[in-house]
Design a protein around this motif. Structure first.
Motif, short mmCIF file in Angstrom:
data_model
loop_
_atom_site.label_atom_id
_atom_site.label_comp_id
_atom_site.label_asym_id
_atom_site.label_seq_id
_atom_site.Cartn_x
_atom_site.Cartn_y
_atom_site.Cartn_z
N ILE A 17 43.49 33.13 54.54
CA ILE A 17 42.12 33.42 55.44
C ILE A 17 41.06 34.02 54.75
CG2 ILE A 17 41.46 34.12 57.55
CD1 ILE A 17 44.09 33.76 58.66
N GLN A 18 41.18 35.06 54.04
CA GLN A 18 40.00 35.66 53.30
C GLN A 18 39.57 35.14 51.96
OE1 GLN A 18 42.02 39.51 52.69
NE2 GLN A 18 41.77 40.40 54.69
N VAL A 19 40.50 34.29 51.47
CA VAL A 19 40.44 33.85 50.14
C VAL A 19 39.27 32.68 50.10
CG1 VAL A 19 41.08 32.38 48.21
CG2 VAL A 19 42.21 34.24 48.63
N VAL A 20 39.55 31.74 51.12
CA VAL A 20 38.77 30.49 51.22
C VAL A 20 37.51 30.73 51.34
CG1 VAL A 20 38.55 28.28 52.34
CG2 VAL A 20 40.86 29.14 52.02
N ILE A 26 31.15 32.70 47.11
CA ILE A 26 30.93 33.12 45.79
C ILE A 26 30.35 32.03 44.86
CG2 ILE A 26 31.75 33.83 43.59
CD1 ILE A 26 33.77 35.76 45.05
N LEU A 27 30.85 30.66 45.04
CA LEU A 27 30.45 29.71 44.49
C LEU A 27 29.05 29.16 44.87
CD1 LEU A 27 33.91 27.51 44.17
CD2 LEU A 27 32.93 28.96 42.37
N LEU A 28 29.00 29.04 45.90
CA LEU A 28 27.72 28.76 46.56
C LEU A 28 26.48 29.59 46.00
CD1 LEU A 28 25.90 26.90 48.37
CD2 LEU A 28 26.43 28.41 50.33
N ILE A 29 26.73 30.89 45.94
CA ILE A 29 25.71 31.91 45.43
C ILE A 29 25.64 31.57 44.11
CG2 ILE A 29 25.17 34.29 45.01
CD1 ILE A 29 26.67 34.89 47.76
N ILE A 300 34.56 28.48 35.03
CA ILE A 300 34.89 29.91 34.73
C ILE A 300 34.82 30.68 35.78
CG2 ILE A 300 34.31 31.79 33.17
CD1 ILE A 300 33.49 29.70 31.28
N LEU A 301 33.62 30.69 36.73
CA LEU A 301 33.47 31.23 37.86
C LEU A 301 34.73 31.30 38.89
CD1 LEU A 301 31.85 33.54 39.54
CD2 LEU A 301 30.90 31.73 40.33
N PHE A 302 35.17 29.91 38.83
CA PHE A 302 36.07 29.46 39.90
C PHE A 302 37.43 30.24 39.53
CE2 PHE A 302 39.68 26.57 40.93
CZ PHE A 302 39.37 26.40 42.52
N PHE A 303 37.73 30.04 38.52
CA PHE A 303 39.03 30.63 37.86
C PHE A 303 39.09 32.28 37.82
CE2 PHE A 303 40.16 26.58 36.16
CZ PHE A 303 41.29 26.33 36.21
N SER A 304 37.94 33.01 37.34
CA SER A 304 37.62 34.18 37.59
C SER A 304 37.89 34.67 39.10
CB SER A 304 36.48 34.67 37.07
OG SER A 304 36.19 34.14 35.83
N SER A 305 37.37 33.98 39.96
CA SER A 305 37.41 34.34 41.35
C SER A 305 38.91 34.52 41.71
CB SER A 305 36.72 33.55 42.18
OG SER A 305 35.29 33.70 41.90
N LEU A 306 39.74 33.17 41.57
CA LEU A 306 41.08 33.08 41.71
C LEU A 306 42.03 34.13 41.24
CD1 LEU A 306 41.54 29.03 41.47
CD2 LEU A 306 41.47 30.60 43.50
N LEU A 307 41.54 34.57 39.68
CA LEU A 307 42.24 35.61 39.31
C LEU A 307 42.18 36.96 39.89
CD1 LEU A 307 43.98 36.67 36.72
CD2 LEU A 307 41.54 36.86 35.40
N VAL A 308 40.89 37.42 40.38
CA VAL A 308 40.73 38.47 41.12
C VAL A 308 41.27 38.65 42.33
CG1 VAL A 308 38.75 39.76 42.13
CG2 VAL A 308 38.34 38.92 39.91
N LEU A 309 41.13 37.47 43.00
CA LEU A 309 41.77 37.41 44.43
C LEU A 309 43.35 37.48 44.39
CD1 LEU A 309 39.65 34.61 46.01
CD2 LEU A 309 39.46 36.93 46.52
#
Length: 329
Positions: A17-20, A26-29, A300-309
């Protein structure tokens, strides 16, 4: 058993619920920021080739979808992500997914090794400083960690490069493997470790300082609490009290901070990869910025965000192991 399973499913649901919405925001910004930068990949490729006609540049923009309005580009890109497609890179002439997966193991290996080194040395230094508080080991390690905290990681990396690679010649100066070397299994491992020593310590130096100071402060605070006095009054050995009572509770804030610094670790890896020519996502992101390759940067941002989450999810699991009183609400 059922209670633990219910808790685990609840934790996964809460995380999703928090991730989506977080990931979408993040991607939009990032998409908006990248489109505010003047120029695009076609302009860069035309400049590198020495020039191109307006008709050919228009044709290339139509081919890569760069002629569409920004909102349509983002909609198409996000729809492709749902299908598991991160798009195509005009600059590297390859699918973005292929580019990222070719560099991801190097970055993950560097980050994991740096985090292990930082946690190991940081916790060890913190324990020593807490046990010898006010004495020379505490003062020496406090000064040493203060230097690590104050000096930029890239500067430490450059100094280590000059000393151990240029002056002494003990360690290689760039890359993660020796290109073209025919080595045995043990020789390959030894070669990889020798290439990783300087980048890993350069990346871990800042975090060693943070974890050591945090461990010291947490242990000194917990050592004066009632349950520690009770354990000592029962005749439990000082070593067991330190490890099983004081240190275990002191690790909770350390683990929390370690999870919060995954993003910082990832950004630091980008700088270290540039210094040591490490073939990871950091260098790929730098090349993509110079080429205005939005698809690669967003991937890269997408994978980085997934890694942090994902790292924050693991931190929640470790918290419950360190302190069973923590529950998901």
């Amino acid at each position: 058993m059922l209670e633990k399973r219910h808790w685990f499913l609840l934790l996964i649901w809460r995380t999703l619920i928090q991730v989506v919405p977080t990931l979408l925001g993040i991607l939009l910004i990032m998409f908006i920021i990248l489109h505010l930068i003047p120029g695009d990949a076609v302009d860069v490729m035309a400049g590198e080739s020495g020039g191109a006609s307006e008709a050919s540049m228009t044709l290339m923009r139509e081919q890569y979808g760069l002629n569409l309005p920004a909102w349509q580009q983002f909609t198409h890109w996000f729809a492709n992500i749902v299908q598991g497609n991160l798009g195509f890179s005009p600059r590297f002439n390859a699918p973005v997914t292929q580019l990222i997966f070719s560099r991801l193991p190097a970055t993950l290996g560097l980050m994991l090794a740096a985090q292990i080194v930082a946690m190991a040395f940081g916790i060890f230094f913190g324990v020593v400083m807490a046990l010898f508080v006010g004495k020379w080991p505490d003062r020496f390690l406090s000064l040493f960690t203060l230097l690590l905290y104050s000096l930029p990681g890239f500067w430490i990396g450059l100094m280590l490069l000059v000393l151990f690679s240029v002056q002494l010649g003990w360690l290689p100066s760039s890359g993660n493997v020796t290109i073209g070397a025919q080595l045995s299994v043990w020789g390959t491992i030894k070669d990889s470790v020798s290439h990783a020593i300087l980048p890993v310590f350069s990346l871990a130096s800042f975090f060693i300082a943070i974890y050591s100071r945090l461990t010291r402060a947490a242990m000194l605070e917990i050592a004066h609490q009632d349950f520690v006095r009770t354990a000592k009054a029962k005749g439990i050995s000082p070593w067991r009290v330190t490890v099983h009572h004081v240190l275990r509770c002191a690790l909770i804030p350390v683990v929390t901070v370690a999870g919060m610094h995954i993003a910082t670790l990832l950004s630091g890896a980008a700088v270290v990869e540039t210094v040591f020519s490490w073939p990871g996502l950091g260098r790929l992101a730098l090349d993509a910025v110079m080429a205005r390759d939005v698809n690669v940067l967003l991937g890269i941002l997408f994978f980085s965000s997934l890694l942090v989450l994902a790292a924050n999810f693991v931190v929640d699991l470790i918290h419950t192991w360190l302190d069973p009183r923590i529950k998901v609400r």
